[in-house]
Design a protein around this motif. Structure first.
Motif, mmCIF file in Angstrom:
data_model
loop_
_atom_site.group_PDB
_atom_site.id
_atom_site.type_symbol
_atom_site.label_atom_id
_atom_site.label_comp_id
_atom_site.label_asym_id
_atom_site.label_seq_id
_atom_site.Cartn_x
_atom_site.Cartn_y
_atom_site.Cartn_z
ATOM 1 N N TRP A 54 5.358 -6.485 5.430
ATOM 2 C CA TRP A 54 4.756 -7.418 4.496
ATOM 3 C C TRP A 54 3.671 -6.719 3.679
ATOM 4 O O TRP A 54 3.587 -6.886 2.459
ATOM 5 C CB TRP A 54 4.155 -8.597 5.257
ATOM 6 C CG TRP A 54 3.683 -9.690 4.358
ATOM 7 C CD1 TRP A 54 4.401 -10.736 3.895
ATOM 8 C CD2 TRP A 54 2.365 -9.828 3.801
ATOM 9 N NE1 TRP A 54 3.605 -11.517 3.086
ATOM 10 C CE2 TRP A 54 2.369 -10.991 3.011
ATOM 11 C CE3 TRP A 54 1.201 -9.078 3.901
ATOM 12 C CZ2 TRP A 54 1.238 -11.418 2.338
ATOM 13 C CZ3 TRP A 54 0.082 -9.506 3.213
ATOM 14 C CH2 TRP A 54 0.105 -10.665 2.441
ATOM 15 N N ILE A 55 2.841 -5.922 4.329
ATOM 16 C CA ILE A 55 1.769 -5.211 3.618
ATOM 17 C C ILE A 55 2.349 -4.200 2.637
ATOM 18 O O ILE A 55 1.885 -4.086 1.499
ATOM 19 C CB ILE A 55 0.818 -4.535 4.620
ATOM 20 C CG1 ILE A 55 0.018 -5.604 5.358
ATOM 21 C CG2 ILE A 55 -0.113 -3.555 3.936
ATOM 22 C CD1 ILE A 55 -0.814 -5.072 6.506
ATOM 23 N N VAL A 56 3.381 -3.455 3.045
ATOM 24 C CA VAL A 56 4.008 -2.475 2.162
ATOM 25 C C VAL A 56 4.657 -3.172 0.966
ATOM 26 O O VAL A 56 4.520 -2.739 -0.181
ATOM 27 C CB VAL A 56 5.038 -1.624 2.932
ATOM 28 C CG1 VAL A 56 5.902 -0.808 1.994
ATOM 29 C CG2 VAL A 56 4.332 -0.708 3.921
ATOM 30 N N GLY A 57 5.359 -4.272 1.199
ATOM 31 C CA GLY A 57 5.998 -5.003 0.107
ATOM 32 C C GLY A 57 4.999 -5.593 -0.867
ATOM 33 O O GLY A 57 5.159 -5.489 -2.092
ATOM 34 N N ILE A 61 4.591 -4.502 -4.869
ATOM 35 C CA ILE A 61 4.658 -5.457 -5.983
ATOM 36 C C ILE A 61 3.374 -5.397 -6.810
ATOM 37 O O ILE A 61 3.413 -5.420 -8.041
ATOM 38 C CB ILE A 61 4.929 -6.872 -5.456
ATOM 39 C CG1 ILE A 61 6.368 -6.951 -4.944
ATOM 40 C CG2 ILE A 61 4.672 -7.921 -6.522
ATOM 41 C CD1 ILE A 61 6.704 -8.234 -4.247
ATOM 42 N N LEU A 62 2.243 -5.299 -6.150
ATOM 43 C CA LEU A 62 0.972 -5.224 -6.863
ATOM 44 C C LEU A 62 0.878 -3.948 -7.696
ATOM 45 O O LEU A 62 0.470 -3.987 -8.864
ATOM 46 C CB LEU A 62 -0.188 -5.289 -5.864
ATOM 47 C CG LEU A 62 -1.576 -5.335 -6.455
ATOM 48 C CD1 LEU A 62 -1.800 -6.663 -7.150
ATOM 49 C CD2 LEU A 62 -2.607 -5.130 -5.369
ATOM 50 N N HIS A 66 0.953 -3.905 -11.776
ATOM 51 C CA HIS A 66 -0.183 -3.344 -12.503
ATOM 52 C C HIS A 66 0.275 -2.229 -13.434
ATOM 53 O O HIS A 66 -0.166 -2.133 -14.579
ATOM 54 C CB HIS A 66 -1.218 -2.826 -11.512
ATOM 55 C CG HIS A 66 -2.431 -2.242 -12.157
ATOM 56 N ND1 HIS A 66 -2.573 -0.893 -12.378
ATOM 57 C CD2 HIS A 66 -3.548 -2.829 -12.640
ATOM 58 C CE1 HIS A 66 -3.734 -0.675 -12.967
ATOM 59 N NE2 HIS A 66 -4.348 -1.828 -13.131
ATOM 60 N N ALA A 67 1.168 -1.367 -12.952
ATOM 61 C CA ALA A 67 1.645 -0.258 -13.781
ATOM 62 C C ALA A 67 2.427 -0.760 -14.985
ATOM 63 O O ALA A 67 2.323 -0.197 -16.077
ATOM 64 C CB ALA A 67 2.512 0.672 -12.945
#
Length: 85
Positions: A54-57, A61-62, A66-67
């Motif tokens: 969950w943290i990696v996903g 996405i963030l 942002h990019a």
């Protein structure tokens, strides 16, 4: 996970010899049994693998979001070429 590793370390350091607590004799085997009876359900409830995914996903996405918003489009590279033609 740290609970289980810390439990193993504590049992090996402080409980190598049987000791008497009240009328009961507490052995190293009974301490390991209590550690597993408490630790395995805690490990299941914490579900560390799904938490890591969950943290990696969410981070992916963030970062990609942002990019995509911060990176100028490829059209800006060709703006000067199009004006000169």
């Amino acid at each position: 996970m740290g609970f289980l590793v810390g439990g193993f370390t504590a049992i090996n350091k402080f409980g190598p010899d049987p000791m008497q607590v009240g009328e009961h004799i507490v052995t190293q085997k009974s301490l390991y049994l209590v550690l597993f009876v408490v630790g395995i359900p805690l490990l299941y409830v914490a579900s560390p693998l799904s938490t890591i995914f969950w943290i990696v996903g969410a981070s992916g996405i963030l970062i990609v979001g942002h990019a995509s918003l911060m990176e100028p489009g490829i059209e800006s590279e060709y703006a000067q070429v199009q004006e000169s033609v």
